[in-house]
Design a protein around this motif. Sequence first.
Motif, PDB file in Angstrom:
ATOM      1  N   ALA A 125      -2.749   0.702   7.650  1.00  0.00           N
ATOM      2  CA  ALA A 125      -2.210  -0.063   6.414  1.00  0.00           C
ATOM      3  C   ALA A 125      -1.495  -1.197   6.584  1.00  0.00           C
ATOM      4  O   ALA A 125      -1.472  -2.163   5.806  1.00  0.00           O
ATOM      5  CB  ALA A 125      -1.213   1.083   5.553  1.00  0.00           C
ATOM      6  N   THR A 126      -0.560  -1.206   7.536  1.00  0.00           N
ATOM      7  CA  THR A 126       0.214  -2.646   7.745  1.00  0.00           C
ATOM      8  C   THR A 126      -0.704  -3.689   8.471  1.00  0.00           C
ATOM      9  O   THR A 126      -0.091  -4.759   8.474  1.00  0.00           O
ATOM     10  CB  THR A 126       1.570  -2.237   8.585  1.00  0.00           C
ATOM     11  OG1 THR A 126       1.025  -1.193   9.776  1.00  0.00           O
ATOM     12  CG2 THR A 126       2.319  -1.240   8.164  1.00  0.00           C
ATOM     13  N   SER A 127      -1.949  -3.277   8.889  1.00  0.00           N
ATOM     14  CA  SER A 127      -2.564  -4.421   9.147  1.00  0.00           C
ATOM     15  C   SER A 127      -3.049  -5.410   8.123  1.00  0.00           C
ATOM     16  O   SER A 127      -3.495  -6.448   8.392  1.00  0.00           O
ATOM     17  CB  SER A 127      -3.868  -3.920  10.097  1.00  0.00           C
ATOM     18  OG  SER A 127      -4.948  -3.481   9.179  1.00  0.00           O
ATOM     19  N   PHE A 128      -3.077  -4.991   6.893  1.00  0.00           N
ATOM     20  CA  PHE A 128      -3.249  -5.861   5.697  1.00  0.00           C
ATOM     21  C   PHE A 128      -2.088  -5.792   4.896  1.00  0.00           C
ATOM     22  O   PHE A 128      -2.367  -6.160   3.685  1.00  0.00           O
ATOM     23  CB  PHE A 128      -4.460  -5.207   5.174  1.00  0.00           C
ATOM     24  CG  PHE A 128      -4.718  -3.937   4.729  1.00  0.00           C
ATOM     25  CD1 PHE A 128      -4.312  -3.445   3.560  1.00  0.00           C
ATOM     26  CD2 PHE A 128      -5.150  -2.787   5.417  1.00  0.00           C
ATOM     27  CE1 PHE A 128      -4.625  -2.221   3.067  1.00  0.00           C
ATOM     28  CE2 PHE A 128      -5.275  -1.631   5.110  1.00  0.00           C
ATOM     29  CZ  PHE A 128      -4.724  -1.283   4.047  1.00  0.00           C
ATOM     30  N   GLY A 129      -1.067  -5.648   5.196  1.00  0.00           N
ATOM     31  CA  GLY A 129       0.293  -5.907   4.398  1.00  0.00           C
ATOM     32  C   GLY A 129       1.271  -5.018   4.492  1.00  0.00           C
ATOM     33  O   GLY A 129       1.546  -4.419   5.982  1.00  0.00           O
ATOM     34  N   SER A 130       2.190  -4.492   3.629  1.00  0.00           N
ATOM     35  CA  SER A 130       3.238  -3.394   4.015  1.00  0.00           C
ATOM     36  C   SER A 130       2.699  -2.439   3.384  1.00  0.00           C
ATOM     37  O   SER A 130       1.969  -2.087   2.507  1.00  0.00           O
ATOM     38  CB  SER A 130       4.592  -4.227   3.075  1.00  0.00           C
ATOM     39  OG  SER A 130       4.324  -4.386   1.786  1.00  0.00           O
ATOM     40  N   ALA A 131       3.672  -1.136   3.971  1.00  0.00           N
ATOM     41  CA  ALA A 131       2.960   0.023   3.266  1.00  0.00           C
ATOM     42  C   ALA A 131       4.299   1.109   3.204  1.00  0.00           C
ATOM     43  O   ALA A 131       5.324   0.641   3.966  1.00  0.00           O
ATOM     44  CB  ALA A 131       2.233   0.853   4.359  1.00  0.00           C
ATOM     45  N   TYR A 132       4.263   2.105   2.373  1.00  0.00           N
ATOM     46  CA  TYR A 132       5.489   2.904   2.056  1.00  0.00           C
ATOM     47  C   TYR A 132       4.632   4.168   1.961  1.00  0.00           C
ATOM     48  O   TYR A 132       3.637   4.621   1.120  1.00  0.00           O
ATOM     49  CB  TYR A 132       5.729   2.470   0.646  1.00  0.00           C
ATOM     50  CG  TYR A 132       6.506   1.025   0.376  1.00  0.00           C
ATOM     51  CD1 TYR A 132       7.861   1.104   0.722  1.00  0.00           C
ATOM     52  CD2 TYR A 132       6.003   0.028   0.391  1.00  0.00           C
ATOM     53  CE1 TYR A 132       8.479  -0.489   0.655  1.00  0.00           C
ATOM     54  CE2 TYR A 132       6.361  -1.432   0.183  1.00  0.00           C
ATOM     55  CZ  TYR A 132       7.742  -1.455   0.327  1.00  0.00           C
ATOM     56  OH  TYR A 132       8.421  -2.662   0.449  1.00  0.00           O
ATOM     57  N   PHE A 133       5.065   5.294   2.617  1.00  0.00           N
ATOM     58  CA  PHE A 133       4.930   6.495   2.695  1.00  0.00           C
ATOM     59  C   PHE A 133       5.777   7.121   1.554  1.00  0.00           C
ATOM     60  O   PHE A 133       7.011   6.980   1.430  1.00  0.00           O
ATOM     61  CB  PHE A 133       5.317   7.267   3.774  1.00  0.00           C
ATOM     62  CG  PHE A 133       4.367   7.518   4.940  1.00  0.00           C
ATOM     63  CD1 PHE A 133       3.319   8.625   4.539  1.00  0.00           C
ATOM     64  CD2 PHE A 133       4.243   6.656   6.144  1.00  0.00           C
ATOM     65  CE1 PHE A 133       2.246   8.606   5.483  1.00  0.00           C
ATOM     66  CE2 PHE A 133       3.071   7.076   7.086  1.00  0.00           C
ATOM     67  CZ  PHE A 133       2.100   7.972   6.612  1.00  0.00           C
ATOM     68  N   ILE A 134       4.890   7.726   0.324  1.00  0.00           N
ATOM     69  CA  ILE A 134       5.680   8.328  -0.816  1.00  0.00           C
ATOM     70  C   ILE A 134       4.834   9.396  -0.845  1.00  0.00           C
ATOM     71  O   ILE A 134       3.678   9.914  -0.724  1.00  0.00           O
ATOM     72  CB  ILE A 134       5.709   7.455  -2.034  1.00  0.00           C
ATOM     73  CG1 ILE A 134       3.961   6.929  -2.291  1.00  0.00           C
ATOM     74  CG2 ILE A 134       6.178   5.910  -1.617  1.00  0.00           C
ATOM     75  CD1 ILE A 134       4.141   6.152  -3.668  1.00  0.00           C
ATOM     76  N   SER A 135       5.513  10.523  -1.779  1.00  0.00           N
ATOM     77  CA  SER A 135       4.768  11.667  -2.196  1.00  0.00           C
ATOM     78  C   SER A 135       3.623  11.338  -3.316  1.00  0.00           C
ATOM     79  O   SER A 135       3.683  10.295  -3.905  1.00  0.00           O
ATOM     80  CB  SER A 135       5.790  12.650  -2.884  1.00  0.00           C
ATOM     81  OG  SER A 135       6.288  12.071  -4.162  1.00  0.00           O
ATOM     82  N   THR A 186       0.841  -1.021   0.043  1.00  0.00           N
ATOM     83  CA  THR A 186      -0.147  -0.054   0.119  1.00  0.00           C
ATOM     84  C   THR A 186       0.806   1.069  -0.075  1.00  0.00           C
ATOM     85  O   THR A 186       1.837   1.495   0.968  1.00  0.00           O
ATOM     86  CB  THR A 186      -0.882  -0.007   1.278  1.00  0.00           C
ATOM     87  OG1 THR A 186      -1.733  -1.101   1.169  1.00  0.00           O
ATOM     88  CG2 THR A 186      -1.683   1.132   1.373  1.00  0.00           C
ATOM     89  N   ALA A 187       0.401   1.968  -1.085  1.00  0.00           N
ATOM     90  CA  ALA A 187       1.095   3.493  -0.883  1.00  0.00           C
ATOM     91  C   ALA A 187       0.419   4.404   0.060  1.00  0.00           C
ATOM     92  O   ALA A 187      -0.815   4.261   0.039  1.00  0.00           O
ATOM     93  CB  ALA A 187       1.242   4.003  -2.388  1.00  0.00           C
ATOM     94  N   VAL A 188       1.121   5.238   0.749  1.00  0.00           N
ATOM     95  CA  VAL A 188       0.628   5.916   1.888  1.00  0.00           C
ATOM     96  C   VAL A 188       0.897   7.463   1.585  1.00  0.00           C
ATOM     97  O   VAL A 188       2.070   7.804   1.422  1.00  0.00           O
ATOM     98  CB  VAL A 188       0.721   5.634   3.329  1.00  0.00           C
ATOM     99  CG1 VAL A 188      -0.180   6.643   3.921  1.00  0.00           C
ATOM    100  CG2 VAL A 188       0.298   4.302   3.544  1.00  0.00           C
ATOM    101  N   ALA A 189      -0.041   8.362   1.184  1.00  0.00           N
ATOM    102  CA  ALA A 189       0.513   9.858   1.302  1.00  0.00           C
ATOM    103  C   ALA A 189      -0.570  10.571   2.130  1.00  0.00           C
ATOM    104  O   ALA A 189      -1.759  10.531   2.073  1.00  0.00           O
ATOM    105  CB  ALA A 189       0.184  10.326  -0.561  1.00  0.00           C
ATOM    106  N   ALA A 190       0.066  11.573   2.822  1.00  0.00           N
ATOM    107  CA  ALA A 190      -0.648  12.549   3.781  1.00  0.00           C
ATOM    108  C   ALA A 190      -0.737  13.955   3.402  1.00  0.00           C
ATOM    109  O   ALA A 190      -0.148  14.489   2.781  1.00  0.00           O
ATOM    110  CB  ALA A 190       0.070  12.149   5.034  1.00  0.00           C
ATOM    111  N   GLY A 191      -1.972  14.372   3.661  1.00  0.00           N
ATOM    112  CA  GLY A 191      -2.280  15.960   3.527  1.00  0.00           C
ATOM    113  C   GLY A 191      -1.385  16.709   4.464  1.00  0.00           C
ATOM    114  O   GLY A 191      -1.120  16.118   5.395  1.00  0.00           O
ATOM    115  N   ASN A 192      -1.410  18.155   4.409  1.00  0.00           N
ATOM    116  CA  ASN A 192      -0.801  18.923   5.157  1.00  0.00           C
ATOM    117  C   ASN A 192      -1.063  18.969   6.681  1.00  0.00           C
ATOM    118  O   ASN A 192      -0.388  19.411   7.500  1.00  0.00           O
ATOM    119  CB  ASN A 192      -0.893  20.301   4.569  1.00  0.00           C
ATOM    120  CG  ASN A 192       0.134  20.261   3.312  1.00  0.00           C
ATOM    121  OD1 ASN A 192       0.989  19.652   3.076  1.00  0.00           O
ATOM    122  ND2 ASN A 192      -0.209  21.278   2.227  1.00  0.00           N
TER     123      ASN A 192
END
Length: 263
Positions: free
Chosen positions: A142-152, A122-128
């Motif tokens: 996100a990691t409860s159902f796999g791996s996650a990556y914070f990206i822009s 899962t890709a994860v992007a956060a608002g300001n």
Amino acid sequence: MRISIIGSGNMGSAIALALSDSGYEVSLYDIAKEKAAECTEGHENISVLDSLDEASGSDAIIIAVKPQVLPSLYLALREIETGLWISIAAGVPLSVLEDHLGTDNIVRFMPNIAARSRRSVTAVAAGNGVGTDNRSLALSIATSFGSAYFISEELFPAFIGISGSGIAYMLEMMHHMAMGGVKAGIPYPEALSIVRDTMSSAAELQKDTGKGAVELETTVCSAAGTTIEGVKALADKGFGSALMKAVQAAADKSIELEAKARH
């Protein structure tokens, strides 16, 4: 901690079950209540909401409806209070969500279909407006159902090309390799199992060693051996080029969809 999920389709239900197994209190809303109720079987900490506004007060609300459904929900969603919004709607950028929900406390997820097996990437992007605590909460979800990556967010199209859509290319490759096994004499079900386990072993080998894919590939290729002969056949047929074009095609389509969402 209470997490509400709007939408109980394949992805929404998979996330609900994963969060339940991780100990979260989960509330699920779907216009088709009987569909949402299916997730409660054997899961005492999953409840079904009678109305959308009952999600108000949740620590986080996950929007798991199809992108084309979102516009019909924006007015109702805007009236709901929550500690964090999370959207998995494909092709709907943060800027659009922020405009319609009236907040920048929003995180965007891009999972893949393997969420049902707790193996999503899962890709994860956060608002300001997303603070440190909510970033941690989003990552935990996100990691409860796999791996996650914070990206822009600008890299979401590329991520879709190699993961969200890319998982389909790997399934396509599994099928055709298994068919090659059938041609060589192994029945399809057994050939598919062998290919599946081989793909898994390749992934684990790369993960464990940390070495580059090409470096590991060359260790398998003995001089004048069987593997280099197969690798040459792939190169002759444009295998590498075809994969790169597939990634770019999916990324381009994602950019197109996001542009339409903005307008």
